[in-house]
Design an enzyme around this catalytic site. Structure first.
Site, PDB file in Angstrom:
ATOM      1  N   CYS A  19       7.438  -0.816   8.586  1.00  0.00           N
ATOM      2  CA  CYS A  19       6.747  -0.980   7.314  1.00  0.00           C
ATOM      3  C   CYS A  19       7.734  -1.258   6.189  1.00  0.00           C
ATOM      4  O   CYS A  19       8.662  -0.493   5.965  1.00  0.00           O
ATOM      5  CB  CYS A  19       5.932   0.253   6.937  1.00  0.00           C
ATOM      6  SG  CYS A  19       5.068  -0.032   5.377  1.00  0.00           S
ATOM      7  N   ILE A  47       0.849  -1.192   0.000  1.00  0.00           N
ATOM      8  CA  ILE A  47       0.000   0.000   0.000  1.00  0.00           C
ATOM      9  C   ILE A  47       0.888   1.248   0.000  1.00  0.00           C
ATOM     10  O   ILE A  47       0.575   2.241  -0.650  1.00  0.00           O
ATOM     11  CB  ILE A  47      -0.927   0.018   1.245  1.00  0.00           C
ATOM     12  CG1 ILE A  47      -1.712  -1.297   1.385  1.00  0.00           C
ATOM     13  CG2 ILE A  47      -1.856   1.222   1.217  1.00  0.00           C
ATOM     14  CD1 ILE A  47      -2.641  -1.632   0.264  1.00  0.00           C
ATOM     15  N   ASN A  51       5.199   2.584  14.438  1.00  0.00           N
ATOM     16  CA  ASN A  51       5.533   1.628  13.380  1.00  0.00           C
ATOM     17  C   ASN A  51       6.955   1.888  12.913  1.00  0.00           C
ATOM     18  O   ASN A  51       7.218   2.881  12.239  1.00  0.00           O
ATOM     19  CB  ASN A  51       4.525   1.796  12.234  1.00  0.00           C
ATOM     20  CG  ASN A  51       4.798   0.865  11.065  1.00  0.00           C
ATOM     21  OD1 ASN A  51       5.711   0.027  11.126  1.00  0.00           O
ATOM     22  ND2 ASN A  51       4.023   0.994  10.013  1.00  0.00           N
ATOM     23  N   ASN A  73       4.957  -7.156  12.258  1.00  0.00           N
ATOM     24  CA  ASN A  73       4.493  -6.537  11.032  1.00  0.00           C
ATOM     25  C   ASN A  73       4.691  -7.561   9.901  1.00  0.00           C
ATOM     26  O   ASN A  73       5.080  -8.698  10.147  1.00  0.00           O
ATOM     27  CB  ASN A  73       5.285  -5.257  10.762  1.00  0.00           C
ATOM     28  CG  ASN A  73       4.465  -4.246   9.976  1.00  0.00           C
ATOM     29  OD1 ASN A  73       3.832  -4.600   8.992  1.00  0.00           O
ATOM     30  ND2 ASN A  73       4.490  -2.999  10.408  1.00  0.00           N
ATOM     31  N   LYS A  82       6.098  -1.188  17.397  1.00  0.00           N
ATOM     32  CA  LYS A  82       5.754  -2.326  16.539  1.00  0.00           C
ATOM     33  C   LYS A  82       6.979  -2.785  15.763  1.00  0.00           C
ATOM     34  O   LYS A  82       7.556  -2.032  14.989  1.00  0.00           O
ATOM     35  CB  LYS A  82       4.636  -1.935  15.575  1.00  0.00           C
ATOM     36  CG  LYS A  82       4.186  -3.093  14.703  1.00  0.00           C
ATOM     37  CD  LYS A  82       2.825  -2.853  14.154  1.00  0.00           C
ATOM     38  CE  LYS A  82       2.394  -3.942  13.199  1.00  0.00           C
ATOM     39  NZ  LYS A  82       1.094  -3.642  12.613  1.00  0.00           N
TER      40      LYS A  82
END
Ligand SMILES: Cc1cc2nc3c(=O)[nH]c(=O)nc-3n(C[C@H](O)[C@H](O)[C@H](O)COP(=O)(O)OP(=O)(O)OC[C@H]3O[C@@H](n4cnc5c(N)ncnc54)[C@H](O)[C@@H]3O)c2cc1C
Ligand SMILES: Cc1cc2nc3c(=O)[nH]c(=O)nc-3n(C[C@H](O)[C@H](O)[C@H](O)COP(=O)(O)O)c2cc1C
Ligand code: FES
Lengths: 307, 257
Positions: free
Chosen positions: A134, A75, A131, A196, A169
């Site tokens: 990613c 994404i 986060n 993740n 995370k």
């Protein structure tokens, strides 16, 4: 003889959840997308789509591909940006009676700090999930999650900026997740969540092209559950802060595996796409399991794996 | 929108490689509009994992919904094994469908499986008593793959057909019939089909300054607007969700490539 209902509530540092079932960032939108299908107030908490300081358009499509028992996504952290989130998305979330956890992502440490500062005194936010993992963006994200020194620096910067509980995370795309978990614990994290997505790839052999525009993407879903479970187990045995497990959880039995491995709470991600009611069924299933095993609360379950 | 179990009434071959699945789903039948779709859970196992999107093809009475599907891969192959009486987990109706404007003549342009959602629109138009003022252009690769032609005629629509191999109607692409039609009628165009066809239809509509709505396809993981996987690019540079802001878009807004 009267049986009392088992107590599903859990604590993640100062954060109290009515049950251990959270929605994983990026798989539940900003909550409203599921309002017609799920009793949002029954959730343990909602973790919203990752936010950056400014809106991000994300990657070009195709952005998702199905793989056996899994989903690859690239994404690219498309999101509305922190100001639009506060103005347009938060008012709906505030009306709910469950904690809202905001997932944040920066391109550099300064951006993480600015995001944390901006969110620090906003009404209706229970915690931040940071986060650092990613895999789908060039700058930021995973860069911080794969080096324990950088992970600690991000954690310290966010810690200094907010009084809210902070959950870091972690990325599974590392050789030693334990050292990273320890580093962020030492730097002041209240909890860690893992995992993740795992970096992966899919190829269209007829066209001889990658199936994702971004070439690689993050793998989620049942295919990654054994990896996630192993990492949760390793980390839970090595840190003193709560661990939140995530990765391929589809059913109550999956969630229970993570609790037994040492997770204090779980996040449900890809399952929301497959079965919008997954979180509701998982909460009921955990409750039923506790009752069936005569356990009065979740605490007696967490980390009770028999080796 | 809701999640529920529908009962399969019938699952029958409609053309080579194409099936019509008839389900009893009152909530869906009552709420669905043309151009909307649903997400079907196929099988009970984790592979295939994701739901599959299908247009609402037709609504009969207040309880029955049809889906018209082409067998292309893993999920649609499994779908063919469904038998009447079995339960089927569906989420829907989803997305923004066609907005039909009664005051203008309508032209429906379908390529291949594109007839799937347009047939439901034709049903609505016929119900409003203007089927005979409505034209449909239907294109397929060959005669056996032509779908719904007789039904549309029976509903009173003026139907014209093209096939790529000339085995029925005019030889060539559906867009070949379009120029005459749009010049004479100045209709509102509603279209669904392969991307190159939609692009051609949109270009022609824009050339003549006609309103045009197109139904786009995209890989959908959630169908609910949550995953941000299904986006399409708009002229203003925005990447918008096909499942939520679409699947039907104003042809003038799409960044055609
Ligand atoms: C809003 C919407 C409405 C649709 N309505 C219909 C319909 O009414 N009838 C119908 O037959 N089909 C429809 N489709 C396409 C349908 O969803 C796919 O054909 C189906 O998901 C393929 O599943 P599979 O498991 O058989 O294919 P897979 O085994 O997953 O893949 C086989 C091939 O199918 C194609 N495919 C897979 N998923 C999609 C997808 N989501 N969109 C487009 N192509 C895909 C790919 O080219 C792939 O190579 C619609 C798609 C969308 C997005
Ligand atoms: C479409 C999609 C978008 C995601 N977006 C984010 C995000 O913005 N921030 C984040 O920290 N994790 C994001 N994730 C990762 C999930 O939160 C979760 O960690 C991962 O999917 C593994 O869990 P699962 O197997 O239950 O899905 C995303 C995952 C998916 C599938
Ligand atoms: S399919 Fe998930 S946002 Fe459209």
């Amino acid at each position: 003889m009267k049986k009392t209902n088992p107590d599903l509530s859990v604590r993640i540092g100062l954060l109290r959840l009515q049950n251990p079932v959270l929605t994983a960032s990026g798989t539940f939108g900003y909550g409203q997308e599921y309002a017609g299908l799920v009793d949002l107030n029954r959730l343990g908490g909602i973790i919203v789509k990752g936010l950056s300081l400014n809106p991000r358009p994300g990657n070009m499509p195709p952005r998702t591909v199905e793989t056996p028992c899994g989903l690859l996504n690239a994404i690219g952290l498309q999101n509305v940006g922190v100001e639009n989130f506060i103005a347009d998305k938060l008012p709906f979330l505030r009306k709910l009676s469950v904690p809202v956890i905001v997932n944040i992502l920066g391109q550099d440490i300064k951006e993480y700090r600015k995001l944390a500062e901006r969110l620090s005194n906003v009404e209706g936010i229970a915690a931040l999930e940071v986060n650092i993992s990613c895999p789908n963006v060039k700058k930021g994200g995973v860069v911080f999650g794969t080096d324990y020194k950088a992970a600690a620096r991000v954690t310290r910067a966010v810690r200094a900026a907010v009084r809210l509980p902070i959950i870091i995370k972690l990325s599974p795309n590392v050789t030693d997740i334990v050292s990273i978990a320890r580093a962020v614990e030492e730097a002041g994290a209240d909890a860690v969540s893992l995992i993740n997505t795992l970096t992966g790839m899919a190829i269209d052999v007829e066209a001889r092209r990658p199936k994702l525009h971004n070439v690689t993407g993050g793998l989620s879903g049942p295919a990654i559950k054994p990896v996630a479970l192993r990492m949760v187990w390793q980390v839970a045995g090595a840190v003193n802060i709560p661990v939140i497990g995530c990765g391929g959880i589809m059913t109550a039995a999956d969630a229970l595996e993570f609790l037994l491995a040492g997770a204090s709470a779980v996040q449900v991600g890809t399952a929301n796409f497959v079965n919008p009611r997954a979180t509701m069924e998982i909460i009921s299933g955990i409750e039923e399991y506790l009752a069936r095993h005569d356990l009065k609360d979740i605490k007696s379950l967490v980390g009770s794996l028999i080796l | 929108m809701e999640q529920g179990t529908a009962t399969v009434l019938e699952n029958r071959l409609a053309a080579p490689g194409v099936y019509r699945l008839r389900i009893e789903a009152p909530a869906l039948a009552g709420a669905a509009g043309p151009g909307q779709f649903l997400m079907l859970r196929i099988g009970q196992t984790l592979d295939p994992l994701l739901r599959r999107p299908f247009s609402i093809h037709a609504v009969h009475g207040s309880r029955t919904v049809d889906i018209l599907y082409r067998v292309v891969g893993k999920g649609t192959n499994i779908l063919t094994t469904l038998r009447s009486g079995e339960g089927l987990d569906i989420v829907g109706p989803l997305g923004c469908g066609f907005s039909w404007r009664e005051e203008s003549p309508s032209l429906l342009v379908a390529g291949g499986m594109g007839i799937a959602p347009l047939f439901f629109l034709a049903q609505i138009i016929a119900k409003n008593g203007v089927g005979d003022k409505t034209s449909a252009l239907i294109g397929a690769r060959n005669k056996t793959e032509l779908l719904c032609v007789e039904e549309l005629k029976a509903m009173g629509l003026q139907v014209q057909v093209t096939t790529e191999d000339g085995s029925a109607g005019k030889r060539g692409l559906v867009t070949g019939l379009l120029t005459n039609r749009v010049a004479a009628l100045r209709p509102v165009i509603y279209s669904c089909g392969p991307y190159p066809m939609l692009h051609a239809v949109a270009s022609l509509a824009m050339q003549y300054g006609l309103s045009c709505q197109v139904s786009l396809e995209s890989f959908m993981a959630c169908g609910l607007g949550a995953c941000l996987g299904c986006v399409a690019e708009m002229k203003n540079g925005d990447l918008v969700r096909v499942c939520k802001e679409g699947p039907v878009f104003d042809a003038y807004e799409v960044a055609w490539k």
